[in-house]
Design an enzyme around this catalytic site. Structure first.
Site, PDB file in Angstrom:
ATOM      1  CB  CYS C  85     -18.892  24.292   3.415  1.00 55.68           C
ATOM      2  SG  CYS C  85     -19.970  24.687   4.794  1.00 55.68           S
ATOM      3  CG  HIS C 334     -19.529  18.528   4.616  1.00 57.08           C
ATOM      4  ND1 HIS C 334     -18.510  19.093   3.877  1.00 57.08           N
ATOM      5  CD2 HIS C 334     -20.432  19.534   4.846  1.00 57.08           C
ATOM      6  CE1 HIS C 334     -18.778  20.382   3.686  1.00 57.08           C
ATOM      7  NE2 HIS C 334     -19.924  20.673   4.273  1.00 57.08           N
TER       8      HIS C 334
END
Lengths: 133, 348, 386
Positions: C85, C334
């Protein structure tokens, strides 16, 4: 999961079945899974295989309602972060335990269970889970 | 015969379901069905348990409780009708998990419910002939029963491991004699890709179970020149709670002799585990000098009989947790959770 | 000493972009950043793109080549970077270093993820790759589960409550309302969060950032050249990256992310400032607990007080230190590889006074905080108007 690799599980039998890790004879630290280099002693490290203890205590836990591929139908299941008696931490499912007994600090013991099977035709992976004792 | 049992260990899954609950789903009076079968509840393997996991736990209990050096085990036989793989042995999974090393022979056995005792005979033979020091014989099953079939009320999960050796100071129960009575009798079967076994209904009784158990027991007692009263305990294969008592009566045994080994009422018929678990329960309480008659039955069909004498070593070494104590750790589930765990839902 | 500035920033709309492919999204974000910079495509000397799991999400690797090709920028070098991420931030850091080093004067940095092409269990497995395959994913761990373990430990040690966690989501959804690029622009209440479905206890659906498609782009330039051209520019004052154990089991503490602490400390030191000098920050709130850990580990609030600080409004848009004015990962969305780059987009727009309804006044320093996995990688950036 890496699917379709019989060698992956085979290579890890002693880790998965008997918590085989290693220990650095130079600093005394235990590792699970085994490491190829002692992060503290580095080139002076001397690694030998050692088994982790079968018991420990829960440091944290969660009830998983949505599992990854291969675990869709297991849900809900409990995952626990366990601190073994030699202070090594290990993450595994907590089974055979009523929900109200799963608490931070609960004493747990290793059991041998089926972890994952590759559909109806692939290999079955066995390994460690824990139950509160 | 010099061989005997030097260690034993059992494992029974924690989940239980009652005949009442099964009957609820199929519109039957489950309580009555349970009473007529002599079964109060049965053990259910969880979704992550199978014959391999049950066998490993049982074998580990045997090794740990009796201090056996697993490296000295020269043969591993797992008898079951629910081996997780059709091809690839359960026995090597067990051996790997208990760390026997690689100097051992192994095979999976299948002879309906008597494959566990067949393994004991094989181990006894190999120990007697000095081929091996110890042999590990396990009978365990996650017994299958077709939904709404009479078998569903009884088919349970569990297993027992026996380690056979011949050092007098280690033997807790000497095998004085073992023999078998075998024929080709199609009373119960499961084809290669079938999920559940089929059976011949009442044909499973007189020409099958009773004929074979009775004959093997007689053969064994005649050979040993013993009468039923010479035995402190007897255990006969337990497809339900009634058959073993009935065959016992036919042979001249009292219910009292059978009580301790009668486990099916509490955990169901664990198929290959049935006679071994009953025998383990007897060893949990037996005293030196006690004689035991154990007779298994496997459909298809055959019976293995064992005449055993408990030795004084049993006062020093026994399973740390008795079978009856082990099964106290239980949790009842309803039919839906049972169906999920036993993968009886088609999408699983 | 060469310094680096951001001269262009662009985003796609974040969300379930059923009609847009991976390649369309990264092209759209890159074109938007180039247009914003007043430069032209031919001025770009190299491309660095962060994306996490294209092999699992869209079956495509060799992303660097795909992107230079789609942008019509062959033959310049184009490289894909991956740190779960934190992929976007490591790409940004790589672009920053390439200018710092003197190798390039103008580079494009991208971040992108197309996450909705696969089913939710497959998406969960793809994201699980950010953890330890052998000791976590193999045993049934999911990302929500790993953060749930951290949450439970924090709750036990500091008395943090499920309401505290919920307030992070409530606040970030409030901020998302004013972000036209955000996936969620609806207000929610603490009750909504507490009543949402269980994912991995104590985390519920509204404690979790969503699966998102999206892309973000930045154009970086050597500072003096940008000033000479009179471009609107935000300086990257410092960027720092730190690593920790891949698996949670290797962590010294379950109530902090040491990679955040280390990267934060180094970023402050390189910038010659302290946490008190930060006026606005975008932090990695992949789960509500993650924002609480972040504001503590970045020294914005005292360890253990993150829940109460959030409850008190300290981190709200009108609070003392606005956190995640974009809506954060929770409301903005996200798209994992895009997140680090999108955080820098928000901070640069805030510092340039171009954040419209989200604009916070009187800003000097802004900070981005991007975490990979359950805390194994962390990148912290500090920015100021050039």
């Amino acid at each position: 999961m890496v699917e379709g690799s019989p060698s992956l599980g085979w290579r890890n039998y002693s880790q998965r079945y008997n918590l085989a890790g290693n220990e650095c004879k130079t600093c005394g630290k235990h590792f699970f899974p085994a490491v190829a280099l002692c992060p503290t002693c580095r080139r002076k490290g001397k690694l030998v295989e050692t088994k982790m203890p079968m018991e420990g205590r829960l440091l944290s836990y969660s009830k998983v309602f949505v599992g990854p591929v291969g675990f869709e139908m297991d849900a809900p299941y409990h995952l626990g972060l366990v601190k073994l008696q030699n202070n090594v931490k290990i993450l595994a499912e907590i089974v055979d335990t009523p929900e109200n007994k799963i608490k931070i600090g609960s004493k747990v013991r290793k059991v041998f269970r089926k972890i994952h099977s590759e559909g109806e035709t692939g290999t079955i992976s066995y390994g460690y889970k824990f139950r509160v004792v | 015969m010099n061989a005997g049992i030097v260690a034993y260990g059992s494992y029974v899954p924690k989940l239980r379901i009652t005949p009442e609950e099964i009957g609820r789903v199929w519109g039957k009076d489950g309580k009555k069905v349970g009473q007529s079968l002599g079964v109060k509840e049965k053990a259910v393997a969880a979704f992550d348990e199978d014959t391999a996991t049950i066998s490993v736990e049982a074998a580990r209990n045997a090794i740990n409780d009796f201090g056996i050096d697993a490296k000295k085990i020269g043969a591993v036989y797992v008898g079951s009708e629910s081996h997780p793989y059709a091809v690839k042995p359960t026995s090597s999974i067990v051996a790997e998990a208990i760390e026997t090393g690689n100097d051992y022979t192994a095979a999976d056995l299948e002879f309906a419910c008597k494959a566990g005792t067949a393994g004991m005979q094989a181990c006894a033979g190999m120990v007697n002939s000095n081929m091996i020091e110890y042999g590990l014989a396990i009978g365990s099953d996650t017994a299958q029963g077709k939904p709404n079939d009479a078998l569903e009320f009884t088919a349970g999960s569990g297993g027992t491991a026996f380690i056979i050796g011949k050092k007098p100071k280690e033997i807790i129960a000497k095998i004085n004699h073992t023999c078998s009575f075998t024929s080709d009798t199609p009373d119960f079967w499961r084809r290669q890709h079938a999920e559940f076994p089929e059976h011949g209904g009442r044909f499973t009784g007189e020409p099958a179970y009773f004929r074979h158990v009775h004959s093997a027991a007689k053969m064994c007692m005649d050979k040993m020149k013993r009468k039923p009263k010479d035995y402190k305990y007897a255990v006969f294969h337990q497809p339900n709670g009634k058959f073993p008592l009935k065959v016992g009566k036919m042979l001249g045994f009292t219910d009292k002799q059978l009580e301790q080994g009668l486990m099916t009422p509490l955990i169901g018929n664990t198929y290959s585990g049935s006679t071994p678990i009953g025998l383990a329960s007897i060893l949990d309480v037996a005293k030196p000098g006690d004689k035991i008659l154990a007779v298994s039955y496997g459909s298809g069909a055959g019976s293995d009989a064992f005449d055993l004498t408990v030795t004084k070593n049993i006062t020093k070494k026994r399973a740390k947790v008795s079978v009856r104590k082990l099964i106290e750790n239980k949790e009842y589930v309803d039919y839906a959770i049972y169906a999920k765990n036993r993968k009886k839902l088609k999408t699983l | 000493m060469r310094n680096v500035v951001i001269v262009g920033a662009g985003l796609t709309k974040f969300g379930e972009q059923w009609k847009k492919s991976f390649r369309e999204m990264i092209t759209e974000a890159a074109v938007s950043a180039i247009l914003d910079s007043k430069l032209e495509g031919k001025d770009i000397e190299a491309i660095y793109t962060g994306t996490m799991a294209t092999g699992k999400f869209i079956g495509q690797e060799h992303i660097g080549a795909l992107i230079s090709d789609r942008l019509g920028l062959n033959p310049i070098p184009s490289t894909r970077l991956e740190a779960a991420c934190a992929s976007g931030s490591v790409a940004l850091k790589q672009g920053y270093l390439s200018i710092k080093s003197g190798e390039h004067d103008i580079v494009a940095v991208g971040g992108v993820e197309k996450m909705t092409e696969v089913g939710v269990h497959h998406a969960s497995s793809a994201l699980g790759g950010a953890g330890d395959q052998e000791t976590e994913l193999f045993h049934g761990a999911t990302f929500p589960a790993l953060y749930a373990l951290l949450a439970r430990a924090h709750m036990k040690k500091f008395g943090t409550t499920e309401k505290h966690l919920a307030q992070v989501a409530v606040k970030n959804h409030e901020n998302g309302v004013d972000n036209p690029f955000a996936q969620f622009r609806n207000r929610i209440t603490i009750e909504h969060v507490l009543n949402s479905s269980n994912v991995s206890s104590p985390l519920k659906l509204l404690d979790c950032s969503p699966l998102t498609d999206g892309a973000a782009g930045l154009i970086l330039m050597e500072k003096q050249k940008a000033l000479d051209l009179g471009l609107d520019a935000v300086e990257i004052v410092s960027m720092a990256q730190a690593s920790d154990s891949l698996a949670l089991t290797g962590r010294k503490s379950l109530t902090e992310l040491n990679a955040t602490k280390q990267a934060g400390k180094l970023a402050y030191k390189k910038a010659g400032i302290t946490a008190k000098d930060i006026d606005i920050a975008e932090v990695h709130d992949c789960f509500t607990i993650a924002e609480i850990l972040a504001i503590e580990d970045l020294d914005f609030v005292k360890k253990g007080s993150g829940g109460n600080a959030t409850m008190s409004g300290f981190t709200a848009k009108n609070g003392s230190l606005p956190i995640n004015t974009s809506g954060g990962l929770k409301a903005k969305g996200h798209p994992v590889g895009a997140t680090g780059v999108a955080q820098a987009v928000e901070i640069s727009q805030q510092l340039l006074g171009k954040a419209d309804k989200r604009q916070v006044k009187g800003l000097e320093y802004g900070l981005t905080h991007n975490v990979g996995g359950s805390g194994a990688t962390c990148v912290v950036g500090i920015y100021r108007r050039a």
